[in-house]
Design an enzyme around this catalytic site. Sequence first.
Site, mmCIF file in Angstrom:
data_model
loop_
_atom_site.group_PDB
_atom_site.id
_atom_site.type_symbol
_atom_site.label_atom_id
_atom_site.label_comp_id
_atom_site.label_asym_id
_atom_site.label_seq_id
_atom_site.Cartn_x
_atom_site.Cartn_y
_atom_site.Cartn_z
ATOM 1 N N THR A 24 -2.236 1.905 -4.545
ATOM 2 C CA THR A 24 -3.103 2.409 -5.612
ATOM 3 C C THR A 24 -2.356 3.334 -6.552
ATOM 4 O O THR A 24 -2.698 3.442 -7.732
ATOM 5 C CB THR A 24 -4.311 3.122 -4.967
ATOM 6 O OG1 THR A 24 -5.017 2.140 -4.220
ATOM 7 C CG2 THR A 24 -5.231 3.745 -5.984
ATOM 8 N N SER A 70 -1.086 -2.310 0.251
ATOM 9 C CA SER A 70 -0.389 -2.062 1.518
ATOM 10 C C SER A 70 -0.919 -2.909 2.667
ATOM 11 O O SER A 70 -0.298 -2.972 3.729
ATOM 12 C CB SER A 70 -0.416 -0.579 1.877
ATOM 13 O OG SER A 70 -1.709 -0.164 2.251
ATOM 14 N N THR A 103 -2.184 3.494 0.618
ATOM 15 C CA THR A 103 -2.620 4.428 1.660
ATOM 16 C C THR A 103 -3.182 3.732 2.903
ATOM 17 O O THR A 103 -3.287 4.358 3.957
ATOM 18 C CB THR A 103 -3.718 5.362 1.113
ATOM 19 O OG1 THR A 103 -4.799 4.561 0.636
ATOM 20 C CG2 THR A 103 -3.184 6.241 0.009
ATOM 21 N N ASP A 104 -3.552 2.450 2.770
ATOM 22 C CA ASP A 104 -4.276 1.819 3.882
ATOM 23 C C ASP A 104 -3.415 1.596 5.124
ATOM 24 O O ASP A 104 -3.925 1.616 6.247
ATOM 25 C CB ASP A 104 -4.908 0.501 3.416
ATOM 26 C CG ASP A 104 -6.029 0.756 2.412
ATOM 27 O OD1 ASP A 104 -6.559 1.885 2.392
ATOM 28 O OD2 ASP A 104 -6.366 -0.154 1.636
HETATM 29 N N1 LIG Z 1 -5.350 3.944 -1.865
HETATM 30 C C1 LIG Z 1 -4.648 2.849 -1.652
HETATM 31 O O1 LIG Z 1 -3.443 2.864 -1.847
HETATM 32 C C2 LIG Z 1 -5.377 1.651 -1.110
HETATM 33 C C3 LIG Z 1 -4.749 0.323 -1.419
HETATM 34 N N2 LIG Z 1 -5.648 -0.725 -1.030
HETATM 35 C C4 LIG Z 1 -3.460 0.114 -0.645
HETATM 36 O O2 LIG Z 1 -3.352 0.484 0.498
HETATM 37 O O3 LIG Z 1 -2.540 -0.452 -1.197
#
Ligand SMILES: NC(=O)C[C@H](N)C(=O)O
Length: 338
Positions: A24, A70, A103-104
């Site tokens: 993200t 991710s 973040t995932d």
């Molecule tokens: N906040 C994020 O980065 C979530 C995103 N779906 C990822 O993990 O790439």
Amino acid sequence: MNFTASPFYNRSLRNVVILATGGTIAGSGEAHKTLNYEPGALPIQDLLDSVPHLERVANCAGVQVSNLCSADITSEHWLTLAALINTLALREDVHGFVITHGTDTLDETSYFLNLVIKTDKPVIITGSMRPATAISADGPLNLYQSVALAANPEASGQGVMVVFAEGIYSGRDVQKVNTFKANAFDERDFGCLGYMRDSEAFFYTRSLKKHTTAAQFDISALEQLPQVSVAYFHVDADPGILDYLATLSKGIVIAGAGGGIYSKPWIDKVGELKNNDIPVVRCSRISSGITLKDSYIDLSANSIPCNSLVPQKARILLSLALTQTTGYEEIAAMFNEY
Ligand SMILES: NC(=O)C[C@H](N)C(=O)O
């Protein structure tokens, strides 16, 4: 990679490599909105350009390793990333690293790297919860503080760390604890290692578990990691799922109930897997506390308690352990050490 080529190069600052993988923090969507965006859409230069005065904190050079959500990060990406860091860390003109990541699965990548990176130089992982195009995007501050920490000698020898929403977390214990809020990370049971205020770091504690240069794992000759799968126990859970996973995996982690327990049919099935040389590690589906040796479960079925790792991190340690041994005693010792 040439730090001195930048028009902003400042010889009194440290040199930090930024490895962008997507997420993200590189997400783009409708202006101001925090939902419905494409993660991993913007190139690394856009991320760097979004941080005012980054050149006052460190000399940065970027590498676009991937540009993915991710959820699409694989162990092949991990091996590439780790090999790149291990090679670049040998250079005297490289002082630290920042990885931008979705973040995932950031908690998984940070634990994997914590176990296989062979350097004391700071390695910091960050991301964001709001895309770069959202109102109050959190990526620029997270990236700014991550670069500041990667350039800070106090961050040396502490293992891979995560900087997020002004907190500093250990790669071993960091957990995502919220699905959408900007303050999305915390550390299992232990709070955080410290705080970032602007570009200054304030450390209060450190992880005592083995990592980086003290860890025994060597990925330099590996092309892939042994597959380890996670089975989630619940009321009425069919033990047949373990048979199925055994056809795909060299090891299995069970997310058990409470202190990492499961039903009698599951205990019997785990005992059968031992005969097939498939080690089983017991974790808990609860995100705090410890899972220790239990004479009722472990002695009858030869399972290995995970100590204090969540299932998705236990599977990383079991996979790396399986690159060296299938011995239950040795694997059990690693779960106490790492
Ligand atoms: N906040 C994020 O980065 C979530 C995103 N779906 C990822 O993990 O790439």
